[in-house]
Scaffold this motif. Structure first.
Motif, PDB file in Angstrom:
ATOM      1  N   LYS A   1     -65.978  25.662 -70.822  1.00 17.22           N
ATOM      2  CA  LYS A   1     -66.459  25.780 -72.203  1.00 17.22           C
ATOM      3  C   LYS A   1     -66.021  27.093 -72.844  1.00 17.22           C
ATOM      4  CE  LYS A   1     -70.739  25.722 -74.922  1.00 17.22           C
ATOM      5  NZ  LYS A   1     -72.233  25.593 -74.848  1.00 17.22           N
ATOM      6  N   ILE A   2     -66.229  28.206 -72.146  1.00 12.24           N
ATOM      7  CA  ILE A   2     -65.942  29.511 -72.764  1.00 12.24           C
ATOM      8  C   ILE A   2     -64.449  29.843 -72.769  1.00 12.24           C
ATOM      9  CG2 ILE A   2     -68.220  30.430 -72.217  1.00 12.24           C
ATOM     10  CD1 ILE A   2     -66.934  32.044 -69.962  1.00 12.24           C
ATOM     11  N   CYS A   3     -63.644  29.071 -72.056  1.00  9.47           N
ATOM     12  CA  CYS A   3     -62.194  29.291 -72.098  1.00  9.47           C
ATOM     13  C   CYS A   3     -61.622  29.043 -73.499  1.00  9.47           C
ATOM     14  CB  CYS A   3     -61.483  28.390 -71.089  1.00  9.47           C
ATOM     15  SG  CYS A   3     -61.110  29.224 -69.532  1.00  9.47           S
ATOM     16  N   GLN A   4     -62.404  28.408 -74.340  1.00 12.72           N
ATOM     17  CA  GLN A   4     -61.944  28.162 -75.708  1.00 12.72           C
ATOM     18  C   GLN A   4     -62.149  29.382 -76.622  1.00 12.72           C
ATOM     19  OE1 GLN A   4     -60.287  25.563 -75.371  1.00 12.72           O
ATOM     20  NE2 GLN A   4     -61.367  25.005 -73.489  1.00 12.72           N
ATOM     21  N   LEU A   5     -62.807  30.399 -76.083  1.00 12.18           N
ATOM     22  CA  LEU A   5     -63.001  31.638 -76.857  1.00 12.18           C
ATOM     23  C   LEU A   5     -61.719  32.448 -76.891  1.00 12.18           C
ATOM     24  CD1 LEU A   5     -66.442  32.742 -75.335  1.00 12.18           C
ATOM     25  CD2 LEU A   5     -66.080  31.609 -77.549  1.00 12.18           C
ATOM     26  N   LYS A   6     -61.675  33.410 -77.797  1.00 10.75           N
ATOM     27  CA  LYS A   6     -60.544  34.340 -77.827  1.00 10.75           C
ATOM     28  C   LYS A   6     -60.605  35.231 -76.590  1.00 10.75           C
ATOM     29  CE  LYS A   6     -59.893  34.396 -82.833  1.00 10.75           C
ATOM     30  NZ  LYS A   6     -59.865  35.222 -84.067  1.00 10.75           N
ATOM     31  N   PRO A   7     -59.465  35.764 -76.150  1.00 11.14           N
ATOM     32  CA  PRO A   7     -59.412  36.505 -74.883  1.00 11.14           C
ATOM     33  C   PRO A   7     -60.471  37.599 -74.742  1.00 11.14           C
ATOM     34  CG  PRO A   7     -57.203  36.154 -75.717  1.00 11.14           C
ATOM     35  CD  PRO A   7     -58.138  35.662 -76.774  1.00 11.14           C
ATOM     36  N   GLU A   8     -60.686  38.393 -75.780  1.00 10.82           N
ATOM     37  CA  GLU A   8     -61.637  39.507 -75.690  1.00 10.82           C
ATOM     38  C   GLU A   8     -63.065  39.006 -75.461  1.00 10.82           C
ATOM     39  OE1 GLU A   8     -57.969  40.732 -77.587  1.00 10.82           O
ATOM     40  OE2 GLU A   8     -59.377  39.097 -78.037  1.00 10.82           O
ATOM     41  N   ASN A   9     -63.434  37.934 -76.164  1.00 19.10           N
ATOM     42  CA  ASN A   9     -64.772  37.376 -75.980  1.00 19.10           C
ATOM     43  C   ASN A   9     -64.914  36.696 -74.624  1.00 19.10           C
ATOM     44  OD1 ASN A   9     -65.687  38.198 -78.490  1.00 19.10           O
ATOM     45  ND2 ASN A   9     -65.016  36.321 -79.514  1.00 19.10           N
ATOM     46  N   TYR A  10     -63.847  36.053 -74.212  1.00 18.46           N
ATOM     47  CA  TYR A  10     -63.863  35.415 -72.888  1.00 18.46           C
ATOM     48  C   TYR A  10     -64.075  36.460 -71.796  1.00 18.46           C
ATOM     49  CZ  TYR A  10     -62.229  32.740 -68.837  1.00 18.46           C
ATOM     50  OH  TYR A  10     -62.135  32.128 -67.612  1.00 18.46           O
ATOM     51  N   LEU A  11     -63.393  37.583 -71.918  1.00 16.55           N
ATOM     52  CA  LEU A  11     -63.531  38.670 -70.948  1.00 16.55           C
ATOM     53  C   LEU A  11     -64.969  39.156 -70.848  1.00 16.55           C
ATOM     54  CD1 LEU A  11     -60.413  41.014 -71.256  1.00 16.55           C
ATOM     55  CD2 LEU A  11     -61.245  39.838 -69.217  1.00 16.55           C
ATOM     56  N   LYS A  12     -65.610  39.289 -71.976  1.00 19.12           N
ATOM     57  CA  LYS A  12     -67.001  39.757 -71.971  1.00 19.12           C
ATOM     58  C   LYS A  12     -67.891  38.821 -71.159  1.00 19.12           C
ATOM     59  CE  LYS A  12     -66.805  42.116 -76.475  1.00 19.12           C
ATOM     60  NZ  LYS A  12     -67.294  42.107 -77.873  1.00 19.12           N
ATOM     61  N   HIS A  13     -67.667  37.525 -71.325  1.00 17.83           N
ATOM     62  CA  HIS A  13     -68.491  36.542 -70.616  1.00 17.83           C
ATOM     63  C   HIS A  13     -68.234  36.558 -69.109  1.00 17.83           C
ATOM     64  CE1 HIS A  13     -69.219  34.951 -74.653  1.00 17.83           C
ATOM     65  NE2 HIS A  13     -70.187  34.219 -74.148  1.00 17.83           N
ATOM     66  N   ILE A  14     -66.954  36.579 -68.714  1.00 18.03           N
ATOM     67  CA  ILE A  14     -66.692  36.540 -67.272  1.00 18.03           C
ATOM     68  C   ILE A  14     -67.016  37.893 -66.620  1.00 18.03           C
ATOM     69  CG2 ILE A  14     -64.994  34.692 -67.447  1.00 18.03           C
ATOM     70  CD1 ILE A  14     -62.790  36.779 -66.991  1.00 18.03           C
ATOM     71  N   ASP A  15     -66.914  38.979 -67.388  1.00 24.10           N
ATOM     72  CA  ASP A  15     -67.331  40.284 -66.854  1.00 24.10           C
ATOM     73  C   ASP A  15     -68.836  40.298 -66.609  1.00 24.10           C
ATOM     74  OD1 ASP A  15     -64.794  41.292 -66.863  1.00 24.10           O
ATOM     75  OD2 ASP A  15     -65.016  42.457 -68.706  1.00 24.10           O
ATOM     76  N   SER A  16     -69.564  39.657 -67.511  1.00 23.41           N
ATOM     77  CA  SER A  16     -71.012  39.570 -67.355  1.00 23.41           C
ATOM     78  C   SER A  16     -71.373  38.742 -66.125  1.00 23.41           C
ATOM     79  CB  SER A  16     -71.627  38.951 -68.613  1.00 23.41           C
ATOM     80  OG  SER A  16     -73.019  38.789 -68.462  1.00 23.41           O
ATOM     81  N   LEU A  17     -70.687  37.612 -65.939  1.00 24.43           N
ATOM     82  CA  LEU A  17     -70.910  36.784 -64.753  1.00 24.43           C
ATOM     83  C   LEU A  17     -70.613  37.569 -63.478  1.00 24.43           C
ATOM     84  CD1 LEU A  17     -69.325  33.312 -65.648  1.00 24.43           C
ATOM     85  CD2 LEU A  17     -71.731  33.786 -65.200  1.00 24.43           C
ATOM     86  N   ASN A  18     -69.539  38.324 -63.520  1.00 27.02           N
ATOM     87  CA  ASN A  18     -69.135  39.107 -62.357  1.00 27.02           C
ATOM     88  C   ASN A  18     -70.170  40.174 -62.021  1.00 27.02           C
ATOM     89  OD1 ASN A  18     -66.907  39.329 -60.444  1.00 27.02           O
ATOM     90  ND2 ASN A  18     -66.595  41.377 -61.274  1.00 27.02           N
ATOM     91  N   GLU A  19     -70.703  40.787 -63.045  1.00 27.73           N
ATOM     92  CA  GLU A  19     -71.714  41.828 -62.850  1.00 27.73           C
ATOM     93  C   GLU A  19     -72.980  41.256 -62.211  1.00 27.73           C
ATOM     94  OE1 GLU A  19     -72.881  45.715 -62.796  1.00 27.73           O
ATOM     95  OE2 GLU A  19     -70.953  44.946 -63.488  1.00 27.73           O
TER      96      GLU A  19
END
Length: 471
Positions: free
Chosen positions: A134-152
């Motif tokens: 679902k979030i892969c449809q976001l722009k790269p910068e926003n996508y990064l924020k989401h996967i960085d949050s998951l990683n944290e």
């Protein structure tokens, strides 16, 4: 609380066995299987069978692993499997219900905390996959924020676990690697899942440091070579880097996964990056099989085959792929569906041609792919209501007795109508080039192949059905 006494009994058995042993390089594995599909479990390490352990009259088992090689071991039962981390002097108990294999699995005994941690991570990962899509449809910068949050979140979970239980270095090595491989994979899949077909433009839109971690990737890591997360990451990474290579000599704006050029780029990249023979052969086999099994252009398949043969040292893999390509040539649109025999659940034997007196969809399932088993049966039930003029035949591909697949169907309240098993699974799967198990045949009333490589879940599948009905 019904199973407290049985498991306590097994635990006492573990402890008494441990006290009798003077060696230290061992571990015990045991437990209880609810609704067993077979009367045994199989223990493996790095795909090599250690032993087959029978269940007793109460569906329990107990096994001592001697000369323990610390790391992940796999237990298999009824087509399903799961991993467990074993270290010296562990006494690990498992309990599961085959109706919800992964979801019901819990560990107790010595070594339970680390293994319950890994199971929780596994289940979280399955949920995460839909979110990532679902979030892969976001722009790269926003996508990064989401996967960085998951990683944290994952890192914090591991830190809390370490503070509370103080696990071994081996546990931490694997747990940290799992977090990293998941994170890297989430980055590698972004260009492919993002909705834009111009993948070159997507790659160019990424921040410069998006793939900086690639500088430290070990493509020849023998320790992780049998670990699923490592192998999934390598496949995504190879696919993505090959995309860049492909665009360096191709002007294609709309990306095509079946492009001959792109798939040859993948094989060439593997050959240049990977020196470990086992890892290289596994990757070459995976990508070659993935290509030829989904492509009906025999000439292109031969080109890919020649590239594979020149790079791989796996003689067995070479033989399999050569036979699969020969089978695919016999499965072209317009040709007759090859002969093979099936058994119904009353043990009656049929030639498949005798089942086709109408436009027919033939799909396959295996106990090894439990989620697909459930999803595909649900999907077919929906399609049967929408297209009553089409016959839907479902075939189990497992090389197991029919009673096991019958029990699985019965446990899920699925009808036995139009359900069959292959009389000779090994030969039929090769004849039909059933790879992957999602492969679906569409056949007309005259037993002519309309499509030998459809997918029940693809967006175009219903268009294919409508085209057949209106023909």
């Amino acid at each position: 609380m019904k199973w407290l006494v049985p498991l306590t009994f097994i635990t006492l058995s573990f402890l008494s066995c441990k006290n009798d042993s003077k060696e230290e390089n061992y571990a015990y594995v045991g437990g209880e299987i609810i609704n067993p599909m077979t009367n045994f479990v199989v223990l493996t390490k790095d795909k090599v069978i250690i032993d087959t352990v029978k269940l007793d009259s109460k569906n329990r088992f107990l096994y001592k692993v001697n000369n323990l090689n610390p790391g992940f071991y796999t237990f298999r039962h009824g087509g399903e499997f799961q991993n467990m981390l074993l270290e010296p002097k562990d006494s690990l108990l498992l309990r599961l219900n085959t109706l919800e294999f992964d979801e019901s699995l819990v560990f107790s005994g010595i070594g339970n905390k680390k293994n319950n941690y890994f199971i929780d991570c596994f289940l979280d990962h399955e949920k995460q996959e839909k979110y990532i899509f679902k979030i892969c449809q976001l722009k790269p910068e926003n996508y990064l924020k989401h996967i960085d949050s998951l990683n944290e979140i994952k890192i914090n979970k591991l830190e809390k676990f370490n503070k509370k239980y103080k696990p071994t270095e081996l546990f931490n090595k694997i747990a940290k690697a799992n977090i990293n491989f998941d994170y890297y994979t989430n980055k590698e899949v972004y260009p492919f899942i993002h909705y834009g077909r111009n993948k070159k433009a997507i790659l160019e839109s990424l921040p410069e440091d998006f793939y900086d971690y690639r500088k430290n990737i070990d493509y020849n890591d023998t320790f992780f070579s049998k670990y699923q997360n490592y192998n999934v990451f390598l496949r995504k990474n190879i696919s993505n880097i090959s995309l860049n290579i492909h665009y360096s000599h191709s002007d294609d704006k709309n990306f095509k996964r079946k492009s001959l050029c792109y798939n040859l780029d993948k094989l060439n990249l593997i050959d240049s990056l990977v020196t470990n023979t086992s890892i290289k052969d596994d990757l070459l086999y995976y990508f070659t099989m993935d290509y030829v099994s989904k492509n009906q252009d025999i000439e292109d398949n031969k080109v890919v085959l020649n590239s594979y043969l020149a790079k791989s040292k796996d003689d067995k893999g070479k033989e399999v792929i050569e036979r699969i390509i020969a089978s695919i040539d016999r499965l072209k649109t317009g040709k007759k569906l090859p002969d093979f025999n099936v058994l119904d659940y009353g043990e009656n034997n049929y030639n498949v041609a005798s089942l086709i007196n109408n436009n027919t969809v033939i799909s396959f399932w295996s106990q090894s792919y439990y989620k697909h088993f459930k999803d595909s049966h649900k999907r077919i039930k929906e399609l049967q209501k929408k297209y009553p003029e089409i016959n839907f035949v479902r075939i189990n591909t497992d090389n197991l007795s029919a009673t096991r697949s019958k029990k699985l169907l019965k446990n899920h309240n699925y009808s036995f109508k139009n359900e069959y098993t292959l009389e000779n699974p090994l030969s039929a799967k090769e004849t039909l080039a059933i790879y992957p198990v999602t492969k679906t045949f569409i056949v007309d009333k005259n037993n002519n192949i309309v499509s030998s490589n459809s997918n029940l879940f693809s967006l175009r599948f219903e268009k294919e059905l409508l085209g057949l009905i209106n023909k």
